[in-house]
Design a protein around this motif. Structure first.
Motif, PDB file in Angstrom:
ATOM      1  N   TYR A  69      27.942 -12.717   9.535  1.00 20.97           N
ATOM      2  CA  TYR A  69      27.565 -13.284  10.830  1.00 20.97           C
ATOM      3  C   TYR A  69      26.043 -13.350  10.961  1.00 20.97           C
ATOM      4  O   TYR A  69      25.476 -14.376  11.343  1.00 20.97           O
ATOM      5  CB  TYR A  69      28.163 -12.446  11.961  1.00 20.97           C
ATOM      6  N   ILE A  70      25.369 -12.263  10.621  1.00 22.41           N
ATOM      7  CA  ILE A  70      23.911 -12.178  10.724  1.00 22.41           C
ATOM      8  C   ILE A  70      23.241 -13.201   9.808  1.00 22.41           C
ATOM      9  O   ILE A  70      22.260 -13.835  10.180  1.00 22.41           O
ATOM     10  CB  ILE A  70      23.433 -10.740  10.373  1.00 22.41           C
ATOM     11  N   LYS A  71      23.783 -13.352   8.616  1.00 25.90           N
ATOM     12  CA  LYS A  71      23.207 -14.308   7.663  1.00 25.90           C
ATOM     13  C   LYS A  71      23.307 -15.723   8.221  1.00 25.90           C
ATOM     14  O   LYS A  71      22.356 -16.500   8.136  1.00 25.90           O
ATOM     15  CB  LYS A  71      23.931 -14.196   6.315  1.00 25.90           C
ATOM     16  N   ARG A  72      24.467 -16.049   8.808  1.00 24.55           N
ATOM     17  CA  ARG A  72      24.661 -17.373   9.380  1.00 24.55           C
ATOM     18  C   ARG A  72      23.710 -17.606  10.556  1.00 24.55           C
ATOM     19  O   ARG A  72      23.167 -18.689  10.734  1.00 24.55           O
ATOM     20  CB  ARG A  72      26.112 -17.554   9.808  1.00 24.55           C
ATOM     21  N   LYS A  73      23.495 -16.572  11.373  1.00 27.26           N
ATOM     22  CA  LYS A  73      22.617 -16.675  12.545  1.00 27.26           C
ATOM     23  C   LYS A  73      21.139 -16.536  12.188  1.00 27.26           C
ATOM     24  O   LYS A  73      20.269 -16.823  13.009  1.00 27.26           O
ATOM     25  CB  LYS A  73      22.977 -15.601  13.579  1.00 27.26           C
ATOM     26  N   GLU A  74      20.862 -16.049  10.974  1.00 26.44           N
ATOM     27  CA  GLU A  74      19.498 -15.816  10.492  1.00 26.44           C
ATOM     28  C   GLU A  74      18.731 -14.848  11.403  1.00 26.44           C
ATOM     29  O   GLU A  74      17.560 -15.046  11.707  1.00 26.44           O
ATOM     30  CB  GLU A  74      18.733 -17.140  10.321  1.00 26.44           C
ATOM     31  N   TRP A  75      19.423 -13.793  11.827  1.00 31.68           N
ATOM     32  CA  TRP A  75      18.793 -12.768  12.654  1.00 31.68           C
ATOM     33  C   TRP A  75      18.053 -11.778  11.755  1.00 31.68           C
ATOM     34  O   TRP A  75      18.434 -11.567  10.596  1.00 31.68           O
ATOM     35  CB  TRP A  75      19.830 -12.034  13.483  1.00 31.68           C
ATOM     36  N   PRO A  76      17.028 -11.110  12.282  1.00 32.59           N
ATOM     37  CA  PRO A  76      16.212 -10.195  11.476  1.00 32.59           C
ATOM     38  C   PRO A  76      16.855  -8.807  11.307  1.00 32.59           C
ATOM     39  O   PRO A  76      16.346  -7.802  11.794  1.00 32.59           O
ATOM     40  CB  PRO A  76      14.909 -10.113  12.287  1.00 32.59           C
ATOM     41  N   LEU A  77      17.962  -8.773  10.609  1.00 34.72           N
ATOM     42  CA  LEU A  77      18.643  -7.504  10.341  1.00 34.72           C
ATOM     43  C   LEU A  77      18.140  -6.959   9.013  1.00 34.72           C
ATOM     44  O   LEU A  77      18.272  -7.610   7.983  1.00 34.72           O
ATOM     45  CB  LEU A  77      20.164  -7.717  10.279  1.00 34.72           C
ATOM     46  N   ASP A  78      17.551  -5.770   9.051  1.00 30.40           N
ATOM     47  CA  ASP A  78      17.050  -5.155   7.822  1.00 30.40           C
ATOM     48  C   ASP A  78      18.142  -4.377   7.102  1.00 30.40           C
ATOM     49  O   ASP A  78      18.229  -4.399   5.884  1.00 30.40           O
ATOM     50  CB  ASP A  78      15.873  -4.219   8.132  1.00 30.40           C
ATOM     51  N   ASP A  79      18.980  -3.663   7.875  1.00 30.57           N
ATOM     52  CA  ASP A  79      20.010  -2.839   7.248  1.00 30.57           C
ATOM     53  C   ASP A  79      21.148  -2.621   8.227  1.00 30.57           C
ATOM     54  O   ASP A  79      20.950  -2.648   9.444  1.00 30.57           O
ATOM     55  CB  ASP A  79      19.423  -1.484   6.836  1.00 30.57           C
ATOM     56  N   GLU A 114      19.414  -1.755  11.726  1.00 33.37           N
ATOM     57  CA  GLU A 114      17.956  -1.669  11.715  1.00 33.37           C
ATOM     58  C   GLU A 114      17.410  -3.075  11.641  1.00 33.37           C
ATOM     59  O   GLU A 114      17.910  -3.907  10.884  1.00 33.37           O
ATOM     60  CB  GLU A 114      17.468  -0.855  10.517  1.00 33.37           C
ATOM     61  N   GLY A 115      16.406  -3.347  12.437  1.00 31.19           N
ATOM     62  CA  GLY A 115      15.783  -4.659  12.428  1.00 31.19           C
ATOM     63  C   GLY A 115      15.197  -4.971  13.792  1.00 31.19           C
ATOM     64  O   GLY A 115      15.430  -4.255  14.772  1.00 31.19           O
ATOM     65  N   ASP A 116      14.455  -6.043  13.858  1.00 30.02           N
ATOM     66  CA  ASP A 116      13.801  -6.469  15.097  1.00 30.02           C
ATOM     67  C   ASP A 116      14.793  -7.309  15.901  1.00 30.02           C
ATOM     68  O   ASP A 116      14.675  -8.535  15.987  1.00 30.02           O
ATOM     69  CB  ASP A 116      12.528  -7.261  14.756  1.00 30.02           C
ATOM     70  N   LEU A 117      15.786  -6.637  16.475  1.00 25.68           N
ATOM     71  CA  LEU A 117      16.870  -7.308  17.187  1.00 25.68           C
ATOM     72  C   LEU A 117      16.733  -7.102  18.694  1.00 25.68           C
ATOM     73  O   LEU A 117      16.289  -6.047  19.144  1.00 25.68           O
ATOM     74  CB  LEU A 117      18.222  -6.741  16.726  1.00 25.68           C
ATOM     75  N   THR A 118      17.162  -8.091  19.453  1.00 21.97           N
ATOM     76  CA  THR A 118      17.170  -7.959  20.906  1.00 21.97           C
ATOM     77  C   THR A 118      18.399  -7.148  21.321  1.00 21.97           C
ATOM     78  O   THR A 118      19.346  -6.992  20.545  1.00 21.97           O
ATOM     79  CB  THR A 118      17.237  -9.338  21.582  1.00 21.97           C
ATOM     80  N   ASP A 119      18.391  -6.655  22.553  1.00 25.20           N
ATOM     81  CA  ASP A 119      19.554  -5.934  23.073  1.00 25.20           C
ATOM     82  C   ASP A 119      20.786  -6.829  23.062  1.00 25.20           C
ATOM     83  O   ASP A 119      21.900  -6.368  22.778  1.00 25.20           O
ATOM     84  CB  ASP A 119      19.290  -5.434  24.496  1.00 25.20           C
ATOM     85  N   GLU A 120      20.590  -8.108  23.357  1.00 23.70           N
ATOM     86  CA  GLU A 120      21.707  -9.066  23.345  1.00 23.70           C
ATOM     87  C   GLU A 120      22.271  -9.225  21.934  1.00 23.70           C
ATOM     88  O   GLU A 120      23.490  -9.272  21.745  1.00 23.70           O
ATOM     89  CB  GLU A 120      21.220 -10.414  23.880  1.00 23.70           C
ATOM     90  N   GLN A 121      21.408  -9.291  20.929  1.00 23.52           N
ATOM     91  CA  GLN A 121      21.867  -9.402  19.540  1.00 23.52           C
ATOM     92  C   GLN A 121      22.616  -8.142  19.107  1.00 23.52           C
ATOM     93  O   GLN A 121      23.650  -8.232  18.445  1.00 23.52           O
ATOM     94  CB  GLN A 121      20.678  -9.658  18.605  1.00 23.52           C
ATOM     95  N   VAL A 122      22.109  -6.986  19.505  1.00 25.76           N
ATOM     96  CA  VAL A 122      22.771  -5.720  19.162  1.00 25.76           C
ATOM     97  C   VAL A 122      24.167  -5.681  19.778  1.00 25.76           C
ATOM     98  O   VAL A 122      25.141  -5.299  19.115  1.00 25.76           O
ATOM     99  CB  VAL A 122      21.916  -4.513  19.608  1.00 25.76           C
ATOM    100  N   GLN A 123      24.294  -6.111  21.026  1.00 25.13           N
ATOM    101  CA  GLN A 123      25.603  -6.139  21.687  1.00 25.13           C
ATOM    102  C   GLN A 123      26.542  -7.116  20.977  1.00 25.13           C
ATOM    103  O   GLN A 123      27.725  -6.827  20.800  1.00 25.13           O
ATOM    104  CB  GLN A 123      25.466  -6.512  23.166  1.00 25.13           C
ATOM    105  N   LYS A 124      26.027  -8.256  20.549  1.00 22.48           N
ATOM    106  CA  LYS A 124      26.854  -9.246  19.842  1.00 22.48           C
ATOM    107  C   LYS A 124      27.321  -8.672  18.502  1.00 22.48           C
ATOM    108  O   LYS A 124      28.468  -8.893  18.095  1.00 22.48           O
ATOM    109  CB  LYS A 124      26.062 -10.551  19.633  1.00 22.48           C
ATOM    110  N   ILE A 125      26.472  -7.907  17.829  1.00 24.16           N
ATOM    111  CA  ILE A 125      26.864  -7.270  16.566  1.00 24.16           C
ATOM    112  C   ILE A 125      28.018  -6.302  16.817  1.00 24.16           C
ATOM    113  O   ILE A 125      28.978  -6.256  16.042  1.00 24.16           O
ATOM    114  CB  ILE A 125      25.656  -6.564  15.912  1.00 24.16           C
TER     115      ILE A 125
END
Length: 151
Positions: A69-79, A114-125
Motif C-alpha cells: 500500500y505504501i509503495k503504491r501511495k509513495e509515502w515516506p515509510l522508512d521501516d 518509522e518515517g515522516d508520516l502524517t497522523d492521517e497516514q499513520v491512521q490509514k496504515i
C-alpha cells in the motif's frame, strides 16, 4: 496473478515417532521446525511453537500488505515491523458461554512504523493493517474440513 492466488497450496507436516513434539514443516522448497518449549514435558525448544507460527503468519502478511500500500501511495515509510501477542482471556463475549471457564483467544497486534508520516497516514496504515488476507481469514467465517488416511 489471480490464478496464482486461487491455486491451492499444500503444506506438509511430519512428526516422526522418535520425536515427542519436534515437527518438520515443509512448504514448497522451504523447511521449518516447530516444537514446544522445554517447559512442556518432552518439548526441546527446537523451533517456534504453533501459536508463534500463527502470529508470524499474521505479522508477515500484515507488514507485506502495508508495504504494498505504501509503495503504491509513495509515502515516506522508512521501516515497518510488528509485535504480536496471543493470550486466552475471559471477555464480555464469554459472559453468556455455557462453560464459565470459557475464554476467548486474543491476538494483540502493534504495528510500528518509522518515517515522516502524517497522523492521517499513520491512521490509514492501521486501517490497512486490518485488511491483510490472513487477518481477514482469522476474523471471517472459517471452516476446517478434516479427513484421515490410514496406510
Amino acid at each position: 496473478m489471480a490464478d496464482q492466488a486461487n491455486k491451492q497450496k499444500i503444506v506438509h507436516v511430519h512428526l516422526p515417532k522418535e520425536e515427542t513434539f519436534t515437527t518438520t514443516l515443509t512448504a514448497g522448497d522451504h523447511e521449518l521446525i516447530a516444537d514446544e518449549p522445554k517447559t512442556v514435558k518432552g518439548g526441546e525448544d527446537q523451533g517456534p511453537d504453533p501459536y508463534d507460527y500463527l502470529l508470524m503468519s499474521l505479522g508477515s502478511c500484515t507488514v507485506m500488505t502495508i508495504r504494498m500500500y505504501i509503495k503504491r501511495k509513495e509515502w515516506p515509510l522508512d521501516d515497518v515491523f510488528m509485535e504480536l501477542k496471543h493470550s486466552k482471556k475471559h471477555s464480555a463475549d464469554c459472559d453468556n458461554c455455557e462453560d464459565p471457564k470459557s475464554k476467548i483467544d486474543v491476538i494483540e497486534k502493534e504495528v510500528i512504523v518509522e518515517g515522516d508520516l502524517t497522523d492521517e497516514q499513520v491512521q490509514k496504515i492501521l486501517d490497512i493493517s486490518k485488511k491483510c488476507p490472513v487477518h481477514r481469514t482469522l476474523m471471517g467465517n472459517m471452516k476446517i474440513e478434516s479427513s484421515i488416511t490410514h496406510k
